[in-house]
Design an enzyme around this catalytic site. Sequence first.
Site, PDB file in Angstrom:
ATOM      1  N   HIS A   1     -15.948 -21.256  47.362  1.00 43.20           N
ATOM      2  CA  HIS A   1     -14.923 -21.183  46.308  1.00 43.20           C
ATOM      3  C   HIS A   1     -15.314 -20.165  45.242  1.00 43.20           C
ATOM      4  O   HIS A   1     -14.484 -19.339  44.813  1.00 43.20           O
ATOM      5  CB  HIS A   1     -14.734 -22.555  45.669  1.00 43.20           C
ATOM      6  CG  HIS A   1     -14.102 -23.558  46.576  1.00 43.20           C
ATOM      7  ND1 HIS A   1     -13.742 -24.821  46.158  1.00 43.20           N
ATOM      8  CD2 HIS A   1     -13.748 -23.488  47.890  1.00 43.20           C
ATOM      9  CE1 HIS A   1     -13.193 -25.479  47.163  1.00 43.20           C
ATOM     10  NE2 HIS A   1     -13.209 -24.698  48.237  1.00 43.20           N
TER      11      HIS A   1
ATOM     12  N   SER B   1      -9.838 -22.390  51.681  1.00 46.76           N
ATOM     13  CA  SER B   1      -9.994 -22.497  50.234  1.00 46.76           C
ATOM     14  C   SER B   1     -10.618 -21.252  49.626  1.00 46.76           C
ATOM     15  O   SER B   1     -10.227 -20.830  48.526  1.00 46.76           O
ATOM     16  CB  SER B   1     -10.840 -23.733  49.901  1.00 46.76           C
ATOM     17  OG  SER B   1     -10.256 -24.897  50.427  1.00 46.76           O
TER      18      SER B   1
END
Length: 372
Positions: A324, A266
């Site tokens: 992230h 991610s």
Amino acid sequence: MAWRGCVLKWAKEGIITSASRNNRFNLYPQQRCGFRKTAKKVETKKGSVEEAGQPHTEQAESLVQRRVEPPPTPPTPKMPPRAYGQLLKPLVFTVGFTGCSFGTAAIWQYESLKSRVQSYFDEVRADWLEKIRPQKQGDFRKQINQWWNGLSEGQRTVTGIIALNAIVFCCWRVPAFQRSMVTYFTSNPASKAVCLPMVLSTFSHYSLFHMAANMYVLWSFSSSIVSMLGKEQFVAVYLSAGAISSFFSYAAKTASGRMGPSLGASGAIMTVLAAVCTKMPEAKLAIIFLPMYTFTAGNALKAIVAMDAAGLVLGWKLFDHAAHLGGALFGIWYVWYGHELIWKNREPLVKIWHDFRTGGPGSGGAGGNGSL
């Protein structure tokens, strides 16, 4: 003397009862047992009446003393020390790995450009042989080649990344590999291995849904990002994003004291998404399960960064919001400044490699493929 000893004994027990009431301890069971014992008539010598009552009284007093003492306070669990000095090694690894990734990508591009002419003639010869060779019906290899040639350059580039993720996913299902997978394919600042997992965890997924969602997003943005950067520069950015996002995760875990393993692509995918959205903010995007709702790439990037920032501040544990956010910030920074500072200044390294390959000084180097 016998009745005098009994009076003294009852008086002392009355003092014990009043002391116990003042200390708010319920000693009623012990008191009932004491009265039952005194009801029994024990024949003792006159001189030993007071001595016989002495041990019983001292035993009761010691019992009261033991009950009056407050219970020991359980020790407070100590939080792990926030050893920020332990982040120095991951920081050095992140910087060094990023530099090696871009240096290797520059040399890779040089070699690709050098062999492009030879590849062109090889392709012409292969097409000529294909025409004169007898055609086979239902040839599986031919179908694979047609499918591969129908892909864009970006899709062909990320196909290798998706294959690596699938292999690591299968390794998680082998019981004999579990210990090694946890050690080297999950990033955790409290682990004995802290450097290699920063990159290896980028290719690691334990859940099939997690891997499928990440690979779908990577596949969707592959054509745009590779057309912007070129395949060599894209691979360098992707690998560097894995290490940088993991370092952001390490820093957040160390600051909060909440150590734990993380895995998944991610962080690196957020770099790809942020780079595309920064370069093309007016592009239209849609959610996978809600394709009827569209929004601009710029607004989507703002919403994603705001959500991850809120999750980092509020301590949400569903995702690794620090990774992230680190990946998104790296993607934005690279489009604004990183390309000018890193990729466009690769000529000295390419010249050194060219001199090494040709055995002497000379001109030449990589072309302008993959410029923003």
